[in-house]
Design an enzyme around this catalytic site. Structure first.
Site, mmCIF file in Angstrom:
data_model
loop_
_atom_site.group_PDB
_atom_site.id
_atom_site.type_symbol
_atom_site.label_atom_id
_atom_site.label_comp_id
_atom_site.label_asym_id
_atom_site.label_seq_id
_atom_site.Cartn_x
_atom_site.Cartn_y
_atom_site.Cartn_z
ATOM 1 N N PRO A 39 0.787 -1.234 0.000
ATOM 2 C CG PRO A 39 -0.184 -1.182 2.093
ATOM 3 C CD PRO A 39 0.478 -2.099 1.138
ATOM 4 C CG ASN A 40 -0.290 4.287 1.293
ATOM 5 O OD1 ASN A 40 -1.258 4.837 0.774
ATOM 6 N ND2 ASN A 40 -0.357 3.710 2.470
ATOM 7 N NE ARG A 97 3.932 6.401 1.757
ATOM 8 C CZ ARG A 97 4.239 5.187 2.112
ATOM 9 N NH1 ARG A 97 4.721 4.329 1.244
ATOM 10 N NH2 ARG A 97 4.053 4.797 3.344
ATOM 11 C CE1 TYR A 109 8.848 5.004 2.757
ATOM 12 C CE2 TYR A 109 7.290 6.821 2.972
ATOM 13 C CZ TYR A 109 7.816 5.632 3.438
ATOM 14 O OH TYR A 109 7.326 5.065 4.590
ATOM 15 C CG ASN A 126 8.423 -1.992 0.330
ATOM 16 O OD1 ASN A 126 7.867 -2.132 1.423
ATOM 17 N ND2 ASN A 126 9.021 -0.868 -0.039
ATOM 18 C CB ALA A 182 1.371 0.024 6.180
ATOM 19 C CD GLU A 192 10.908 -7.512 5.443
ATOM 20 O OE1 GLU A 192 11.512 -8.489 5.960
ATOM 21 O OE2 GLU A 192 10.238 -6.713 6.099
ATOM 22 C CG HIS A 233 11.200 -2.327 4.520
ATOM 23 N ND1 HIS A 233 9.832 -2.313 4.405
ATOM 24 C CD2 HIS A 233 11.537 -3.517 5.078
ATOM 25 C CE1 HIS A 233 9.360 -3.451 4.897
ATOM 26 N NE2 HIS A 233 10.374 -4.200 5.301
ATOM 27 N NE ARG A 278 10.097 6.067 8.580
ATOM 28 C CZ ARG A 278 9.124 5.891 7.663
ATOM 29 N NH1 ARG A 278 9.270 4.943 6.739
ATOM 30 N NH2 ARG A 278 8.066 6.649 7.661
HETATM 31 C C1 DQA Z 1 8.228 1.015 3.810
HETATM 32 C C2 DQA Z 1 8.319 1.235 5.321
HETATM 33 C C3 DQA Z 1 6.978 0.972 5.987
HETATM 34 O O1 DQA Z 1 7.089 1.173 7.400
HETATM 35 C C4 DQA Z 1 5.934 1.916 5.450
HETATM 36 O O2 DQA Z 1 4.672 1.638 6.017
HETATM 37 C C5 DQA Z 1 5.876 1.925 3.963
HETATM 38 C C6 DQA Z 1 7.104 1.832 3.192
HETATM 39 C C7 DQA Z 1 9.526 1.408 3.078
HETATM 40 O O3 DQA Z 1 9.660 1.054 1.916
HETATM 41 O O4 DQA Z 1 10.386 2.070 3.656
HETATM 42 O O5 DQA Z 1 4.805 2.113 3.386
HETATM 43 O O6 DQA Z 1 7.990 -0.350 3.570
#
Ligand code: DQA
Length: 141
Positions: free
Chosen positions: A9-10, A17, A22, A73, A76, A97, A99, A106
């Site tokens: 998501p997102n 964003r 990011y 990835n 959330a 995985e 990020h 964080r």
């Molecule tokens: C994320 C880190 C997560 O905590 C966050 O909710 C994201 C992006 C990252 O790529 O740094 O949406 O996965």
């Protein structure tokens, strides 16, 4: 080698964003970066992005027998989803995985990752390059 890159998501909002966290590049830029990297290494790559937990579970289940590796990835859902963890365990496909940000530096709630319990490796805080490193990890096996 055929891999599936899943973004949660997102991440479709990359570039818009929270650019301070990011970056300013878009999801389309990310797809191009990974596609070019894979093409140079003769890796077949497909992409999936969803804002819905169940759709991500469906995609992982559908990867069974089709892909040699997954780069994910979970965004959330990293910190909440037992269902995505179980899907990765169910299919048994080597999974890395990623990020973009460093989840360890964080908020407290970002420090725990369910997916890391099934991932071959977790790469965090390396920006988009983390996805390329993840492809290398899958190629190493
Ligand atoms: C994320 C880190 C997560 O905590 C966050 O909710 C994201 C992006 C990252 O790529 O740094 O949406 O996965």
């Amino acid at each position: 080698m055929k891999i599936l890159v899943i973004n949660g998501p997102n991440l479709n909002m990359l570039g818009i964003r929270e650019p301070g966290i990011y970056g300013k590049s878009s999801y389309a830029d990310l797809v191009k970066l990974i596609s070019d990297y894979c093409a140079e290494r003769s890796v077949d790559v497909d992409f999936f992005q969803s804002n819905h937990e169940g759709s991500i579970v469906d995609e992982i289940q559908g990867a069974y027998g089709k892909y040699d590796g997954i780069v994910i990835n979970p965004a959330a859902y990293t910190h909440t989803s037992v269902a995505i963890l179980d899907a990765i365990k169910a299919v048994g496909i080597p999974t890395v995985e990623v990020h973009i940000s460093d989840i360890n530096t964080r908020e407290e709630f970002r420090k725990f990752s369910y997916v890391s319990l099934a991932a071959k490796k977790t790469i965090a805080g390396k920006g988009f390059d983390g996805y390329l490193e993840a492809v290398d990890v899958l190629l190493e096996k």
